[in-house]
Design a protein around this motif. Structure first.
Motif, PDB file in Angstrom:
ATOM      1  N   GLU A 198     -19.592  -3.774   0.950  1.00 27.72           N
ATOM      2  CA  GLU A 198     -18.384  -4.047   0.179  1.00 27.72           C
ATOM      3  C   GLU A 198     -17.994  -2.923  -0.767  1.00 27.72           C
ATOM      4  N   GLN A 199     -18.981  -2.299  -1.422  1.00 26.54           N
ATOM      5  CA  GLN A 199     -18.746  -1.266  -2.437  1.00 26.54           C
ATOM      6  C   GLN A 199     -18.134  -1.837  -3.718  1.00 26.54           C
ATOM      7  N   GLY A 200     -18.121  -3.152  -3.825  1.00 26.83           N
ATOM      8  CA  GLY A 200     -17.637  -3.814  -5.035  1.00 26.83           C
ATOM      9  C   GLY A 200     -18.558  -4.983  -5.299  1.00 26.83           C
ATOM     10  N   GLN A 201     -18.213  -5.811  -6.274  1.00 24.61           N
ATOM     11  CA  GLN A 201     -19.124  -6.888  -6.670  1.00 24.61           C
ATOM     12  C   GLN A 201     -18.612  -8.289  -6.345  1.00 24.61           C
ATOM     13  N   THR A 202     -17.524  -8.360  -5.555  1.00 24.60           N
ATOM     14  CA  THR A 202     -16.931  -9.666  -5.293  1.00 24.60           C
ATOM     15  C   THR A 202     -17.934 -10.627  -4.653  1.00 24.60           C
TER      16      THR A 202
ATOM     17  N   MET B 148     -20.876 -11.517  -6.956  1.00 24.93           N
ATOM     18  CA  MET B 148     -20.491 -12.451  -7.999  1.00 24.93           C
ATOM     19  C   MET B 148     -20.292 -13.869  -7.436  1.00 24.93           C
TER      20      MET B 148
ATOM     21  N   ARG C 278      -4.988  -3.273  -9.374  1.00 27.10           N
ATOM     22  CA  ARG C 278      -6.026  -2.462 -10.017  1.00 27.10           C
ATOM     23  C   ARG C 278      -5.410  -1.164 -10.512  1.00 27.10           C
TER      24      ARG C 278
ATOM     25  N   ARG D  89      -3.555   0.205  -7.145  1.00 25.16           N
ATOM     26  CA  ARG D  89      -3.860  -0.297  -5.798  1.00 25.16           C
ATOM     27  C   ARG D  89      -3.519  -1.781  -5.720  1.00 25.16           C
TER      28      ARG D  89
ATOM     29  N   GLY E 224     -10.453  -2.740  -1.683  1.00 23.50           N
ATOM     30  CA  GLY E 224      -9.827  -1.805  -2.626  1.00 23.50           C
ATOM     31  C   GLY E 224     -10.088  -0.362  -2.258  1.00 23.50           C
ATOM     32  N   ALA E 225     -10.956  -0.138  -1.292  1.00 22.84           N
ATOM     33  CA  ALA E 225     -11.247   1.227  -0.852  1.00 22.84           C
ATOM     34  C   ALA E 225     -10.654   1.447   0.529  1.00 22.84           C
TER      35      ALA E 225
ATOM     36  N   GLY F  67     -11.193   1.636  -6.778  1.00 19.86           N
ATOM     37  CA  GLY F  67     -10.566   0.730  -5.818  1.00 19.86           C
ATOM     38  C   GLY F  67     -11.299  -0.586  -5.652  1.00 19.86           C
ATOM     39  N   THR F  68     -12.613  -0.533  -5.743  1.00 23.05           N
ATOM     40  CA  THR F  68     -13.394  -1.717  -5.369  1.00 23.05           C
ATOM     41  C   THR F  68     -13.876  -2.520  -6.574  1.00 23.05           C
TER      42      THR F  68
END
Lengths: 412, 412
Positions: A195-199, A202, A264, A291, A358-359, B231-232
């Protein structure tokens, strides 16, 4: 060749570690820049492993590697799965690599379990996505989709002055030895990625189905005010571009909060001149990166941002220049493919949610002209492009399992 | 020696041009750093001119130059007028020089018109005020008042590694050849200076009488957040120190407006790490400079600023460090002297106003232990420390005339 074979590679996590050997750094990071030795060694190893899996493996003329499982009923309907082999400088071992290896393992298992599919299945290790060596991104998927071609290799040069074309030629590509990279037979593309994010971390879910890859606009804003003495210049008469930029960034962040879904907004870069504690700055430059998955929201915010900046500048007698130097449109993923992915997860009891990426990813380039779908697995702490990048073996396996079932649903 | 004498120097503007020859640059700027050849040539020329004016001229042991008109009734009551001879790098020709030359011309005229005064009058060309060569300010007035001494010359070094002591010794000072710089016989100090701001230009008045030199506090604020992908990373979970600093600076400027009189607040310096458009910064440092004439306002704002910064940081999970690295207390000018200056201006029909000095001056160092008074003349566009610095000959003359009358009132 000891390095390139692993005695027992049982699961995806082992394969991730195996591929990370190519370009590994002391701190566990990975650097595989396009057309370097580490990159070429990795692509050759991937190709060899594809062959070992019983796939028909080949290079194309820019260095993408494909492993094919020919379809019995409609061989020209190609369902492609994969991601990219290149990394950022000292990046993590999961970004890109996971999508390549997951596709290979999925095809291996499908072949071993069900034999030949009705439609053709291919796994791909795309040569380049990150733009880390040359100032150009999506070299692999761009050539595959016909959005880029060999002539685009002439101009870009790396930090040492080597052109993309020279580097490509040095590796034996771009000379017509291999089949052209341009494909018109791909009917679906599926990319699985961290993912490269924390969604997901979380929410505690194991899988994300990407509905859209955000569009992005990047601006460089230059404010020219009046450099002056911090002690003797009355507050009333100041034309202070740093005071103005602070107000702008604060205001823009508040406006971003008011947008539907989540816009974002990032100001990541700022330079101040002359940058002295006792001098009112004369000039400030800062970046704004926005974004969002909907074009109309980006369009609306563009107008709002311009109004905020110009409004504050008019009030304070400051001159503003707004340079939009990057614009990438949002790319929605294919609804039918995404629905099938959600269905597959549900059938297998995998906790799953829809989300936005988002990326940028290869699925963004490919999704513009071909149905595309993306699956995400969690990233610990949302960290990527770093040796700290981590996804657990269990989470990696869940992704491979979903991808395998989805490909079965599409091709058998 | 052609350069050092002017065939006909009729007024103050001619003397300004004459002194500007020492250290002049191609664009008309002036650079006279402490204990350089340009500086020494200028001090020797000033000393020679003082003698030519009939003053008893001498160096002290740090290189201040005095021109004395001995008092007939109370010779040990010294009324001193002057300013500093050094400049910033490529500064203007008025800053400092005007106060030195105006004092010399005033004493010349008083002597020629009225003969010897009752109290002793001295003009001074202080050796250093700007801190442009060595990281130390008020070297001239500080030694004169006993706040600094020769031992303080050991540590500071210039950009080439030369110590203040070595540079001083090279010019023949600091070895006991000249009388000690420390004076205990000064009963009043009067400094005339260009305003370096736009107050007089905006009001259209010819003279300012300074009631107070502002106190100043300077802070370096370091915010440590979490560097992340633009982005992420959801807006909800960001620990963005640049978003926080923008909000802080904006909020602090609004709070500054609410303070009594005018609190001047400047953020002149900001550094962002890693300073990339697509990365949420991990660390931001910025300076805050606040100036006000009342200690209690500075004290109150210090508390308010700390609360604003910590409040925003607590809310956003950002770590803040507030380093107050400079604190200079406000220095009120002597009320009796200032009243006499206002009276003198009124008697001579000179449009005049009381004002606060936002910049530091020798009168600030001297005013801590001795009655001091400052007069300002207008600065075109408020510009100083630049070759663009300008005050008209008429305005310069008005200043000299006021100073002359004021010194007459005090010493005759």
């Amino acid at each position: 060749m000891e390095k390139q074979r692993l005695s027992v590679k049982s699961g995806i996590a082992d394969y991730i570690d195996w591929l990370a050997q190519f370009g590994v750094s002391a701190d566990g990071g990975v650097t595989r820049l396009l057309y370097t030795k580490e990159w070429m060694d990795a692509q050759l190893a991937v190709k060899a492993e594809m062959s070992a899996f019983g796939l028909d493996a080949r290079f194309d003329d820019v260095g993408n590697v494909f492993g094919r499982l020919q379809g019995t009923q409609s061989p020209d309907d190609v369902i492609l799965a994969g991601s990219h082999i290149d990394t950022v400088i000292n990046g993590g071992k999961y970004d890109g690599a996971y999508g390549v290896l997951a596709a290979m393992l999925a095809l291996k298992q499908l072949k071993e379990t069900y034999g030949a599919p009705k439609k053709t299945l291919e796994a791909v290790s795309l040569c380049e996505e990150e733009g880390s060596r040359f100032p150009m991104t999506y070299w692999g998927s761009g050539n595959m989709m016909g959005a880029l071609s060999l002539k685009h290799a002439e101009v870009p040069r790396d930090g040492s002055g080597v052109s993309l074309q020279e580097a490509m030629h040095d590796n034996g590509f771009g000379r017509g030895v291999y089949p052209s990279a341009h494909r018109t037979d791909i009917n679906a593309f599926i990319e699985i990625h961290i993912e490269q994010g924390q969604t997901l971390e979380m929410s505690g879910r194991d899988l994300g189905v990407v509905t859209s890859i955000v569009g992005q606009r990047r601006y460089l804003i230059t404010l020219e005010g009046e450099c002056n003495h911090a002690g003797t210049t009355s507050m009333k008469w100041r034309k202070d571009p740093l005071a103005a930029s602070s107000r702008m960034i604060h205001e823009l962040l508040l406006r971003a909060e008011e947008q539907p879904d989540e816009l974002r907004l990032t100001c990541g870069k700022m330079t101040v001149e002359p940058n002295m504690a006792n001098v009112i700055p004369g000039r400030v430059q800062f970046s704004i990166d926005i974004r969002h998955q909907h074009q109309r929201v980006l369009e609306h915010f563009h107008e709002e941002m311009t109004a905020v900046i110009n409004g504050i500048c008019d009030e304070k007698g400051i001159h503003a220049m707004i340079d939009e130097y990057m614009r990438i449109e949002p790319v929605p993923m294919d609804e039918t493919l995404s629905a099938k992915a959600l269905e597959t997860a549900a059938e297998n009891g995998i906790s799953c949610e829809e989300m936005v990426s988002g990326a940028g990813h290869d699925a963004q380039m490919i999704g513009r002209s071909c149905p595309a779908c993306m699956l995400f697995v969690p990233s610990r702490g949302g960290i990527s492009h770093s040796p700290e990048e981590f996804t657990s073996a269990r989470q990696l396996e869940i992704g491979v399992r979903t991808l395998t079932h989805l490909l079965y649903k599409l091709a058998y």
